[in-house]
Structures are given as structure tokens and as C-alpha cells.
Design a protein around this motif. Sequence first.
Motif, short mmCIF file in Angstrom:
data_model
loop_
_atom_site.label_atom_id
_atom_site.label_comp_id
_atom_site.label_asym_id
_atom_site.label_seq_id
_atom_site.Cartn_x
_atom_site.Cartn_y
_atom_site.Cartn_z
N ASN A 486 0.86 -1.18 0.00
CA ASN A 486 0.00 0.00 0.00
C ASN A 486 0.90 1.23 0.00
O ASN A 486 1.56 1.53 0.99
CB ASN A 486 -0.91 -0.02 1.23
N PRO A 492 -5.24 2.94 5.25
CA PRO A 492 -5.16 1.49 5.03
C PRO A 492 -6.16 1.04 3.98
O PRO A 492 -7.14 1.74 3.68
CB PRO A 492 -5.49 0.91 6.41
N VAL A 520 -1.51 -2.14 5.68
CA VAL A 520 -1.08 -0.93 6.39
C VAL A 520 -0.18 -0.11 5.47
O VAL A 520 0.63 -0.67 4.73
CB VAL A 520 -0.33 -1.32 7.68
N TYR A 525 3.53 -6.76 1.98
CA TYR A 525 2.96 -8.00 2.47
C TYR A 525 3.28 -9.13 1.50
O TYR A 525 2.86 -9.11 0.34
CB TYR A 525 1.45 -7.87 2.64
#
Length: 572
Positions: A486, A492, A520, A525
Amino acid sequence: MAAASSSDSDSGRAESSEASSKWLDAHYDPMANIHTFSACLQLADLHGDGEYKLVVGDLGPGGQQPRLKVLKGPTVLSESPLPALPAAAATFLMEQHEPRTPALALASGPCVYVYKNLRPYFKFSLPQLPPNPLEQDLWNQAKEDRIDPLTLKEMLEGIREKAEVPLSVQSLRFLQLELSEMEAFVNQHKSKSIRRQTVITTMTTLKKNLADEDAVSCLVLGTENKELLVLDPEAFTVLAKISLPSVPVFLEVSGQFDVEFRLAAACRNGNIYMLRRDSKRPKYCIELSAQPVGLVRVHKVLVVGSNQDSLHGFTHKRSRGLQAVMAGLANGEVRIYRDKALLSIIRTPDAVTSLCFGRYGREDHTLIMTTRGGGLIIKILKRTAVFVEGGGEAGPPPAQAMKLNMPRKTRLYVDQTLREREAGTAMHRSFQADLYLLRLRAARAYAQALESSLSPVSATAREPLKLHAVVQGLGPTFKLTLHLQNTSTARPILGLLVCFLYNEGLYALPRAFFKVPLLVPGLSYPLETFVESLSDKGISDIIKVLVLREGQSAPLLSAHINMPVSEGLAAA
């Protein structure tokens, strides 16, 4: 992580079953609603009456409603709201005048709030930083209506990705807006000057000119701008400024500012930098293999806890008395170490998030712990407690310190040594040629990997996403890792799906799609899955990755992955 000391001259380790006999369970409240970490806990005689209080910079549940709390025993004496999340707390003496009551300093955002007698006394703000000149020029053009908001957004995004000087808060907020909100924001802020402000990441105290326990101390601040600031305790002016290669997160100081001092700064890049008086830059560096999670000094030993479940000690020198290190683990244990020896284990009902050891009330050796669920635990070390040596695990096995029995030099070894001396130049040239060839092949493989697995970025303003795919393995089973990030600064992202489109005659995947957790801002990730090659003819194909939002058919982001040929099947 915290340092603990007592007057007991015996040292060693004890089994965990004996830990309960060494500590008095003074208080346990699982509903104390205290959410903090070790840097925001302080024990201090705030009123000069010999009664030590516990000062807590409380983050609040979920990081909301931060507050300053003062406890006497298990009772909350006072609490007051804070304007931002606290970063650190410290108590220090500002002056020699009677009564000698310490002041309380609380770092929050770009400010240090100083309290005396639990009343606001002074507010110190970090000096403003010079703005990015390219950013300043863009806002000047927007002020004169020479560029439209969309062009301003595109150019600011380019500066954020490439410039060394970070953008201001005004520009970062502008980049988060929807297209319909940009024009109103520009009209409202284009006449305002650009301000860039850093924030405080850590704080500690340094004695000014005397080593006495009740001597006047200076505040030492670590900032997000990779700097250390030493503040005068009376005028709150900057006495010294030190630059660091990375952002400091933990500080340990010894000595006096006017005489000689040593400062250790653990930074986000995994290094610990050592500084001395009159040094504008670090003199020594300790490179860690993992990120530090705590830093304490035990006499001449600098103990560092890392996120690889290990403690590291540097510059060892023994001393009298018991000096130990406490480390809180994720499994609910608090372990007490002296050097490499495990002295004792304290088991708690919940994982401990902060530790503080010292004088509380009128008890000299009090251990205060807060838990992940907001609980408060207070234990008092018994005056009869003795840590006895012997038994149990004491760090690395003894075989690790034993010297290897090296064999005698043989005739072949001597001949090989003579050959290396005589043909050293030719051997070095051959090695360099092979090394350059290896680098060339690695660069070609890296370029091919970049061509076959690019890093696409979402083109929509609503979902700032970045996707990077990596394929590992020789086949017929490959490991496919998707790194989803992100790129927003504060918002978020939730409710995303990852879908794979592929030739079912060539490949098989355990799942064709799966849900993505909450993203986040700023974190990457890794999403892993396995791909099995079904073809025995050495054929490869493209696997298409789609990132979608639940309930929508149009993908937010897509990537084409060129799968390698299965080596195992091709050889067969």
C-alpha cells in the motif's frame, strides 16, 4: 527490555519453579487499561517526599486518546490528555534550587512537554527543517495558477519517489485526496508557506557536569531526521547536534556533557553507533544481524535485544553486585540474564509489552510490567532472594568455546602454499576473470527477471497499490511470492482479492484466488502460493495475477508472470 540491579553479591541462575519464591506478587490487574511500552514508563519522586510514583505515557486502546497517567501503588493519582501519541518519557532535575523535585519530560510528535509538580511548565518544539526546493517551486506555481491540481499531483508524486528531502505534511495530505477535492485544497493552502517538521523517536537524559544521582541533567532527543539533539536543562536551547546515518530508536548515555560522555544509538538500519563528546558523527559502528528491540547498559556491558530472539552483549567488564537484564518474550515469559546465564524465569498471564525496574513507593527493588491486554503487574523482589549458580542451560553449549584440534601441516599443504606464492598473480587474474563472468551472468539473469516479472503500480487514484512477483524453484513445483504494498501515506486498504488466470493444462495451483489482509501504509505483504507444472514437454506459459476489490469485476491491478521451464521435467 530493562536492566535490573540489586545489592546481592551472589550471582548465577535459578530454575523457573523458584522464580515465584524470589518475588512478592504485590498487585495484578488485568483490566488496568494501560497500553504502553518501556520507553514511556518512568519511576520518579515527583514531589520530593521520598514516595516514588509511576509515570505512564499511555497510548490508549488502539492508539486512540493518549493520556499521561501517574500511579501511586495500584491507584491512578492523575491523568491528563495528550495532543499526540507519546514516544518517550524521562524525569530529570532542571536546577539546583530547593526543593529538589524532578521535572517530567514527555516526547510527543515534534514537541517535548515538560511538567513540574504534574503541571505544564514548558513546551519545546523541534526547529523546522528547510523544505524541498522543488516542492516549494511547485506550490509557488500553483499560487500563481500556472499549473492545475492534477499536474501538481503528478509532479509531487515524482518528487516523493526520487528526492532525498521528504515532502511536507501539506503535500502528503494533498496526495491522499480524491480528484474532486484537490482544487479546493489548493485554493485553501496555496497562499501558506511550506513547512517541514520532523518528530521525536526516542529520548533519554545525560548528566550536565556532575555524576551524582541528584545532579542536573540534559535531555537527549533522537529525531526522524537522523539527528541527535542535546538540550540545555534551564533554557531548553540546543547545546549540541549530532548527525547519524539512520533514524535512532534507542539511546544509552553515560558520563557528563561538560566533561566526557559516551552515547550509544541503536538505529532502524540495524546498526548501533557509538559517539563521544565533540564528535559530530559516529566514531564506531556495531552491525547487528537483525533489528534491535531494546538497548540497556549494565556497567560496561551494552546489551541489545533483537527480533531474532537473541541478546547481544558488547564490551564486557565484570563488577561487584548483581546486575542483570530482563527480557519480555511473546510467550508470556520474562527472563532474567546475567551475561549468557539464565538466572530466572517469571511467567505472566499475558505477553508483556513494557518493563520498568527500580524504586516504587518506598520499595527499592520493584518490577512493574504492563501486558498486551492492558493489564498491570507489580512484583517486589524479596530481600532474602538469592540467585544461586549451577544447573540448567547457560547459553551456548560448552563445546562452542572449545578450540578445534587442527591437523599438522602435510607435504601437500606446503607444496600448495609454495605454488600460490610463485603463481599468485596468475591465480588472482584467473579468479578475477571468473568473478567478472559470474557478475555478468547474475546481471543478465537479474535483467531477465525484471523483464519477466515487472513491478506494476495501480494507476487509479483511489487504490495506491504496488505489486511485485517472484518465482523460485527449479520445478516441477515452483514457489510464487507476491509482494503487495500500500503506497498510501496514511490510509489502510481492506477488502481485496487476488485471482490467478492460467492454463489449467500446464499448471495447477492450490487455490485460484484468496483474500488479502488489511494493508497498512508503507508495508510490503508477502503472499505465497505454490505452482505445479503438469507438462512433461518443457513448455512454459504466462500466469496472470489480478488484484480486485470484493464485489467488483474490474481489476485494480494486474501483472503477467513468465513462468520458467521446469528443469526436472525437461531433464526427464
